[in-house]
Design an enzyme around this catalytic site. Structure first.
Site, mmCIF file in Angstrom:
data_model
loop_
_atom_site.group_PDB
_atom_site.id
_atom_site.type_symbol
_atom_site.label_atom_id
_atom_site.label_comp_id
_atom_site.label_asym_id
_atom_site.label_seq_id
_atom_site.Cartn_x
_atom_site.Cartn_y
_atom_site.Cartn_z
ATOM 1 N N ASP A 155 0.865 -1.182 0.000
ATOM 2 C CA ASP A 155 0.000 0.000 0.000
ATOM 3 C C ASP A 155 0.901 1.232 0.000
ATOM 4 O O ASP A 155 2.108 1.147 0.233
ATOM 5 C CB ASP A 155 -0.901 -0.036 1.243
ATOM 6 C CG ASP A 155 -1.819 1.170 1.311
ATOM 7 O OD1 ASP A 155 -2.302 1.598 0.253
ATOM 8 O OD2 ASP A 155 -2.046 1.675 2.417
ATOM 9 N N LYS A 156 0.326 2.387 -0.273
ATOM 10 C CA LYS A 156 1.125 3.616 -0.289
ATOM 11 C C LYS A 156 0.935 4.415 0.983
ATOM 12 O O LYS A 156 1.870 4.603 1.757
ATOM 13 C CB LYS A 156 0.761 4.486 -1.506
ATOM 14 C CG LYS A 156 1.611 5.752 -1.602
ATOM 15 C CD LYS A 156 1.175 6.639 -2.751
ATOM 16 C CE LYS A 156 -0.115 7.365 -2.440
ATOM 17 N NZ LYS A 156 0.049 8.369 -1.348
ATOM 18 N N PHE A 187 -18.749 9.081 4.403
ATOM 19 C CA PHE A 187 -17.941 8.642 3.260
ATOM 20 C C PHE A 187 -18.146 7.146 3.032
ATOM 21 O O PHE A 187 -18.278 6.374 3.969
ATOM 22 C CB PHE A 187 -16.470 8.918 3.548
ATOM 23 C CG PHE A 187 -15.544 8.384 2.499
ATOM 24 C CD1 PHE A 187 -15.213 9.163 1.407
ATOM 25 C CD2 PHE A 187 -15.015 7.115 2.592
ATOM 26 C CE1 PHE A 187 -14.355 8.676 0.430
ATOM 27 C CE2 PHE A 187 -14.164 6.617 1.630
ATOM 28 C CZ PHE A 187 -13.835 7.403 0.546
ATOM 29 N N ASP A 244 -4.867 6.265 -4.720
ATOM 30 C CA ASP A 244 -4.632 7.653 -5.122
ATOM 31 C C ASP A 244 -4.635 7.792 -6.637
ATOM 32 O O ASP A 244 -4.530 6.814 -7.378
ATOM 33 C CB ASP A 244 -3.301 8.144 -4.564
ATOM 34 C CG ASP A 244 -3.419 8.554 -3.107
ATOM 35 O OD1 ASP A 244 -4.546 8.857 -2.683
ATOM 36 O OD2 ASP A 244 -2.408 8.547 -2.395
ATOM 37 N N LEU A 252 5.435 -0.364 -15.177
ATOM 38 C CA LEU A 252 4.057 -0.301 -15.673
ATOM 39 C C LEU A 252 3.194 0.446 -14.672
ATOM 40 O O LEU A 252 3.255 0.193 -13.467
ATOM 41 C CB LEU A 252 3.498 -1.711 -15.891
ATOM 42 C CG LEU A 252 2.049 -1.778 -16.376
ATOM 43 C CD1 LEU A 252 1.932 -1.254 -17.806
ATOM 44 C CD2 LEU A 252 1.512 -3.199 -16.295
ATOM 45 N N ARG A 296 -5.648 4.126 -8.241
ATOM 46 C CA ARG A 296 -7.105 4.099 -8.179
ATOM 47 C C ARG A 296 -7.625 2.675 -8.009
ATOM 48 O O ARG A 296 -8.688 2.327 -8.509
ATOM 49 C CB ARG A 296 -7.713 4.723 -9.437
ATOM 50 C CG ARG A 296 -7.401 6.196 -9.617
ATOM 51 C CD ARG A 296 -8.246 6.768 -10.751
ATOM 52 N NE ARG A 296 -7.986 8.172 -10.948
ATOM 53 C CZ ARG A 296 -8.501 9.160 -10.218
ATOM 54 N NH1 ARG A 296 -9.290 8.855 -9.216
ATOM 55 N NH2 ARG A 296 -8.220 10.407 -10.466
#
Length: 1409
Positions: free
Chosen positions: A438-439, A772, A922, A978, A1011
């Site tokens: 994950d970021k 949300f 993101d 990629l 995304r």
């Protein structure tokens, strides 16, 4: 308003009474929408009905005993065993293991007289020892659980007694469903209870869920509708209602039911009314509730699935090789049976030693051979290593101990170290080939810092704030406690910590339960509950780097123009200035109120701030301000749209779930005949009344509440406020608003108060909160503005969705429409610029609704809120009907800085041969920028961006990328990356495109999926793991990473800012991403190498020793006779040679930790399973056969023709075998410590001690054999020593010569690295430099050679050529700002692709933090 009134009057009784449903129709539908990416919870088994909860009161005595008496009590038991069932149940579980069943079969077989090989007791001994060791381990672990269960069950809480008619102290274990529970501040909730009373004036209870999910921030729960308005505490004796709810289930985010009064009136219940077991009461003096789930039926216990079990790759391989050993055993036994039959057939008359059966007949050679087959099975049983499984478990525990004891994993700031939650897959850490990360919060700190914003098309870069961040040095906690570090905000705010709430020292709230909890390991607060500094908790997302925001000078200058006189300007030329100022006001109001932040104060944590909404506003300008807001809000209601893309940066799927009940209590109360006629007045005028009351109050207190922010009251409401946010994004935006004196003062279920600069405190009536979710990707609040008296919707969310919801036309003419179009275009450019700088972007918008529009939406929303079937879907549709035709206010850019050591970690892991994928939600530009910053992508990489809108375009583009990649395959130094978007990933994961997708990604060194939804993350990991058959590791820190973590071979959770969901679902938990370097490259390499060599050694020593018995059968007619005493045979593998390999498996270090860290390429040996290949296994067995031949025939030929007996011949064999097996381990060991030598020497001494004592004392221990004085006689014979020395040297000579030649002539990378450890520090550093330079030159040289082989027709600018080739398929649509920013080439079908050659990437020069 006539139609809504008629609709409510008609539908309300039907909704409450359930009219219109069939009798057999279920009241609840459990096919609710699942949060994307989470594992679907198990559907509750309802057994045809729901749970009915009857209060435990006198009036319901018989009904209570009939219904609630059958439910489970609150006693918990996590142990598996009791004193009575421990032995049978533990044996039952152990015999589920195939190896134990095999040895049990041999024990039973040895009791058959015809095939008996040993004494019956001797055969049982190995199995009994193994079963006993495992049983002791299981018993000790279960006893530890028993003590914890006993401590929890005996905790004290207050339960209402219908006999004593008051609350009395009871143990948790005595609580039952239907009991009324009274809890005080800082008490832990003993069961799942429905909240009926709270001392909070708003009917709110704050809880801390760290005991459940690890999150330390506070969450709100609400009293059941209708009970919050009561002035006194609920009386259990007068409580005559009953509760019907869903059956117990493990879904923490769902609770459905209703409370039914005797009048048949029903009030809906949701999870906002439920207090879960394990949570802690905070900032609330006392609460009362009724128990609905107890004990093992509580949601917390249903989610406690126990420790995770995974089978490692090495263990699976060992199981396969054990099957080969079984086949080898059967082959040897078959050879023995055949040889025995042939040997008997060679005697024509019946031999004298062949005893007849009781009936006088003799066994035929064939039948005798059949019986001998089973005898040989018993004799050669040691070929299957029964002690291997026990040794593996002991070694893994030792490895885990050393991993957890590594000081390098300790994080001083968080006071945490590594957690090993899965104890049986440590060796898999050394074989990882793919890493999925994950970021946010994993690669970055998840400390959201407000950096930039765009308002009305103007960009405010906050340069002063940027400079502060660059030079920022976070002070230690001790300094924060002693001094107040000045904030960058206008009010010079100080950092505050949350304090425990006050304790009422009178009445029933004084109890021993609180003191008992304070003394237990489960209490999180002090026993007295006072606001002591030692009881302070550091709130989440409240570090100074996040709270201190330095305002932008340009924006501050415009913000300072907000004065009451601004709204009285008659000059029309200043309308533009006024409009821009109102944009700024609305922007910061949205930042302050569009959230679920809990506001508290250190002195009075839960005070209800009932100040006048205009207490410090000059009264003369009140009407002018209201008129101006009404006039300008209509002008800003409609504008054209522009589409873009951005994933939400305001939290995960659960970020705004604290207010699921989207409807206010006052609006959900059933309208009666008396107040139904007032519904129209309520819809239009409540805020107006509030404003008038505020005006009267302000007139009375004008002197004490002036507009000065420096007043004592202003300081109390600003400096001393404390915010509890559920996500770092929320906290960052609220602190940014506070820096501009738009301070969130208080929040109640009905209203939100904001102190806005010179306008004073404004009280907004809070109508709805639309939380949300991952579908809408946005959050909205519906408020009634105190100045304009209009219904206003403030929305924040991802730019990809907000831009699509903007209004398409304006009723005020083309001027405003053109102006808004310019604002949107500028804002989009600012968003793209923020993303390229690696900032997380968010759009802010609003919508003004007329009373008629709001009433129409309210009617439909009311129906959705009170529906039973498909409630979530109806609420989603209702929210989407509200969130449209928005007016764009601006955008924010929040920085999430990289964690320390992330670039170095990724670089080392890539050198180790691990392919790293970054999976993030993101937007593309942000993800790519972070990928470059953390060195996941290099500046010289060839980047392919895969962005399509349909499956056909995706397939075509992947084929083109494959062609381009295959052209560069012979060039090893060519790196490709990629980048794929979530929409394209959806097509690539389809069955028809999976193989192409994997082929493309397999030729890329790094992949960035932007995304991506949580579900897509898990699907990607599963696809790579199952299709490529590789070892995968997934690492994340949030709830949206849980599915990905659980699917991977190894899941790593980071205990960061987003709670502990990822940690609780993981196999290993670390505090920082950089810890992966040592975890994988060092401990992973060691664990795999140690365990691999240990397993091979077990196979070797068992085969080598058992072959001695097999070779002897050739000289005893295959009669199943042993040349050694049975006790020596049993103890040889059980005692004499079992401890050294275990020590080897725990302490062996083939290369030092420092060398492994500096040479990551050494990790590749584990990826290739070089230590344990099928070839290695068979070579080991061949070596064991050779050594057994030497060990048997050297003594055989030495004593041939002598008069020694059978045991005198067997003793040198056993002694030589012991020396061979132990010295074989010495040759294989790369590290010999004093512990190794002590254990090996101890094993040898133990063998001689046993042989001497056994030979001296056991004359008739095992009749008819007689081992008397055998070892004593041999130790006085020099030939015995000579035989042992020669046998050992000849047996080990081939392996010793091979290891010497391997180390000198063709050393592996591991051996070369091992040589570096023997050098001095200076020599070692110089050798490392030469090593790295030689490796680099090798790659460059091979690349140049391969380039020449490609031929002269190859164009070096292939990436540009490919762009031109791809351009022929696509139409040019580069006028849009989005496409200009990303430089993509797009076609009508939506296919977009970008190839970035060499150093021409557009993000190359972006600033990195």
């Amino acid at each position: 308003m006539t139609d809504p009134l008629q609709w409510v009057r008609y539908h309300w009784p039907r909704l409450m009474s359930g009219a219109g449903r069939n009798d057999g129709e279920r009241f609840y539908d459990y096919s609710s929408l699942l949060v994307c990416g989470k594992k679907p919870p198990e559907t509750p088994k309802l057994a045809g009905k729901h749970r009915v909860v009857i209060p435990r009161a006198q009036c319901f005595k018989e009904e209570y005993e009939k219904i609630c008496g059958t439910y489970m009590n609150n006693r918990i038991r996590t142990t598996k065993y009791t004193l009575l069932n421990f032995v049978p149940r533990n044996l039952f579980e152990q015999f589920h293991r195939a190896a134990n069943l095999y040895f049990l079969f041999l024990v039973v077989l040895n009791w058959v007289p015809l095939v008996e090989a040993f004494q019956k007791e001797i055969t049982m001994l190995p199995l009994v020892v193994v079963l006993t060791i495992i049983a002791i381990k299981d018993g000790l672990e279960d006893y530890r659980k028993y003590k914890i269960d006993k401590q929890i069950n005996n905790l004290i809480t207050k339960v209402y007694s219908r006999k004593d008619r008051k609350y009395i102290e009871r143990c948790w274990k005595d609580v039952t469903v239907g009991d009324f529970i009274r809890l005080s501040c800082n008490e832990i909730i003993p069961a799942d209870i429905v909240l009926l009373f709270s001392t909070d004036p708003d009917g709110i209870c704050h809880i801390e869920t760290s005991g459940l999910d690890g999150e330390s921030n506070l969450k709100q729960r609400e009293v059941v509708r209708g009970y919050a308005e009561q002035d006194s505490e609920v009386d259990p004796e007068k409580f005559s209602s009953r509760i019907e709810c869903e059956s117990p289930n493990n879904d923490l985010n769902r609770f459905r039911g209703f409370l039914e009064h005797p009048s048949k009136e029903r009030i809906g219940l949701s999870k906002e009314n439920l207090l879960l077991r394990g949570c802690t009461i905070r900032n609330t003096e006392a609460v009362v509730g009724i128990v609905v789930y107890a004990g093992h039926e509580t949601k917390a216990m249903l989610n406690n699935s126990g420790p995770r079990y995974k089978r490692s790759k090495l263990e699976r391989r060992a199981n396969t090789d054990i099957l080969w050993c079984v086949l080898l055993l059967i082959s040897m036994c078959f050879a023995g049976a055949l040889g025995h039959g042939i040997w008997l057939s060679s005697y024509e008359p019946v031999p004298f030693f062949n005893m007849p059966e009781p009936d006088g007949h003799y066994l035929s050679p064939a039948l005798a051979g059949f019986y001998m087959f089973w005898t040989m099975i018993i004799l050669l049983q040691v070929l299957i290593p029964i002690s291997l499984y026990v040794s593996i478990e002991i070694v893994k525990l030792g490895q885990i101990y050393f991993i957890q004891s590594d000081i390098d994993f300790y994080n001083e700031k968080m006071d945490s170290t590594i957690q090993c939650r899965a104890l049986n897959i440590a060796e898999d850490l050394g074989q990882i080939q793919y890493l999925f990360s994950d970021k946010t919060g994993t690669l970055t700190e998840n400390k959201m810092v407000f950096r930039r914003c765009s308002i009305a098309g103007f960009d405010y870069c906050h340069e002063e704030n940027a400079k502060r961040l660059e030079s920022y040095q976070e002070v230690s906690s001790e300094d924060e406690d002693l001094t107040d570090t000045p904030s960058g905000s206008l009010s010079n705010m100080t950092k505050q910590k949350a304090h425990s709430c006050r304790t009422v020292n009178n009445g029933p709230l004084e109890s021993k339960s609180l003191n008992h909890l304070a003394g237990s390991c489960f209490a999180l607060g002090g026993g007295d509950g006072t606001t002591d500094g030692s009881l302070s908790r550091q709130a989440a997302f409240s570090s100074p780097i996040e709270t201190d925001v330095v305002p932008d000078t340009g924006l501050l200058a415009k913000f300072s123009q907000i004065t009451p006189q601004l709204f009285t300007l008659p000059d029309e030329t200043d309308q533009d200035l006024s409009a821009e100022t109102l944009y700024i006001i609305d922007f910061f109001l949205a930042l302050a109120i569009c959230n679920t932040v809990v506001v508290s104060s250190p002195n009075q944590p839960r005070q209800r701030l009932r100040l006048s909404s205009l207490g410090r506003l000059p009264i003369a300008s009140l009407e002018e301000i209201k008129n101006l807001f009404q006039r300008l809000s209509v002008r800003r209601s409609s504008f054209p749209s522009l589409c873009s893309g951005k994933e939400p940066s305001s939290g995960g799927p659960n970020a705004f779930v604290s207010r699921i009940s989207l409807f206010n209590r006052s609006k959900l109360a059933p309208p009666t005949e008396e107040d139904a006629s007032q519904l129209s007045d309520w819809a239009q005028g409540p805020s107006k009344t509030t404003c008038l009351q505020g005006q009267e109050e302000s007139e009375a207190t004008a002197g004490s509440a002036s507009g000065s922010l420096d007043s004592p009251l202003g300081q109390t409401l600003a400096s001393d406020l404390h915010y509890e946010a559920e996500s770092p994004d929320e906290a960052a935006l609220v602190y940014a608003a506070r820096a501009y004196q738009c301070t969130l003062q208080s929040r109640t279920p009905d209203q939100v108060m904001v102190d806005l600069a010179a306008l004073g405190p404004l009280t907004f009536q809070l109508l709805h909160i639309l939380p949300f979710d991952s579908v809408r990707k946005r959050m909205s609040v519906v408020v009634r503005h105190p100045l304009s008296n209009q219904v206003v919707v403030y929305t924040k969310g991802a730019d990809s969705v907000i831009m699509e919801l903007l209004s398409l036309a304006s009723s005020d003419g083309e001027t405003v429409e053109k102006q808004q179009k310019i604002i949107r275009e500028k804002t989009q450019r600012h968003l793209d610029d923020y993303a390229r700088k690696g900032l997380r972007t968010l759009c802010i918008a609003k919508k003004v609704m007329s009373d008629t529009e709001y009433a129409e939406w309210l009617k439909n929303h009311f129906l959705a809120e009170t529906s039973i079937d498909n409630r979530e879907q109806l609420l989603l549709e209702s929210a989407m009907r509200l969130e449209n035709k928005l007016t764009l206010l601006g955008a924010t850019g929040i920085e999430d800085r990289l964690q320390e050591g992330v670039p170095e970690t990724i670089e080392a892991l890539q050198k180790a041969g691990i392919k790293i994928w970054m999976l993030t939600g993101d937007k593309q530009e942000t993800a790519v920028n972070i990928a470059y910053a953390c060195k996941l992508l290099e500046q010289d990489d060839k980047i392919f961006i895969l962005n399509t809108q349909n499956k056909e375009a995706c397939e075509m583009l992947m084929n083109k990328i494959l062609e381009e990649l295959k052209k560069g395959v012979p060039i090893p130094q060519l790196r490709a990356g990629l980048i794929i978007t979530g929409k394209t990933l959806e097509f690539a994961l389809q069955d028809s495109l999976q193989s192409q997708f994997l082929e493309v990604t397999g030729m890329c060194q790094a992949v960035v999926c932007c995304r991506a939804t949580p579900l897509q993350k898990s699907e990607v990991v599963k696809l790579v793991r199952n299709q490529l058959k590789v070892m995968t590791l997934a690492i994340g820190d949030g709830a949206n990473d849980v599915s990905m973590i659980q699917v991977a071979d190894i899941g790593v959770g980071i205990s960061g800012q987003e709670g502990m969901q990822a940690v609780m679902a993981s196999d290993f938990a670390v505090s920082q991403f950089k810890h992966l370097t040592k975890l994988l490259l060092v401990h992973g390499h060691w664990c795999y190498t140690r365990l691999s060599n240990m397993i091979l050694y077990f196979f070797y020593k068992n085969v080598a020793y058992v072959n001695l018995l097999f070779w002897y059968q050739f000289f005893c007619g295959f009669s199943g006779t042993s040349m050694s005493d049975y006790w020596v045979l049993i103890f040889f593998n059980l005692l004499f040679t079992s401890v050294p390999p275990v020590i080897y498996g725990i302490l062996e270090k083939d290369v030092s930790a420092g060398t492994l860290m500096q040479l990551p390429e050494l990790y590749k040996s584990g990826q290739k399973s070089e230590a344990y290949l099928p070839f290695t296994f068979w070579i080991t067995l061949l070596d064991a056969f050779y050594q057994s031949l030497v060990c048997f025939f050297v003594p055989y030929y030495t004593y041939q023709g002598s008069d020694i007996d059978i045991f005198m011949f067997g003793n040198p064999l056993n002694t030589a075998a012991l020396f061979i097996i132990l010295l074989h381990l010495v040759i294989e060991s790369k590290t010999l410590t004093w512990i190794h030598m002590l254990v090996i020497g101890g094993s040898i001494l133990l063998y001689f001690f046993f042989a001497l004592v056994f030979g001296a004392m056991c004359v008739t221990c095992n009749p008819p054999s007689n081992p008397y004085w055998i070892m004593e006689e041999h130790m006085m014979d020099p030939v015995f020593y000579l035989v042992c020395v020669i046998t050992t040297c000849v047996a080990l000579l081939p392996r010793f010569i091979y290891r010497v030649l391997q180390g000198s002539l063709f050393p592996s990378l591991i051996l070369r690295a091992k040589h570096l450890d023997k050098l001095t520090l200076e020599e070692r550093n110089e050798a490392l430099k030469k090593w790295k330079e030689a490796r680099r030159m090798t790659v460059v040289h091979s690349g140049a050679t391969d380039t020449k082989k490609l031929g002269r027709g190859r164009n070096s600018g292939s990436s540009c050529d490919f762009s031109m080739t791809a351009a022929s398929f696509w139409t040019k649509q580069r006028d849009s700002p989005v496409f200009k920013a990303t430089s993509d080439i797009n076609n009508a079908s939506g296919m977009g692709m970008k190839v970035v050659p060499s150093s021409e990437h557009p993000l190359r020069n972006s600033t990195q933090k």
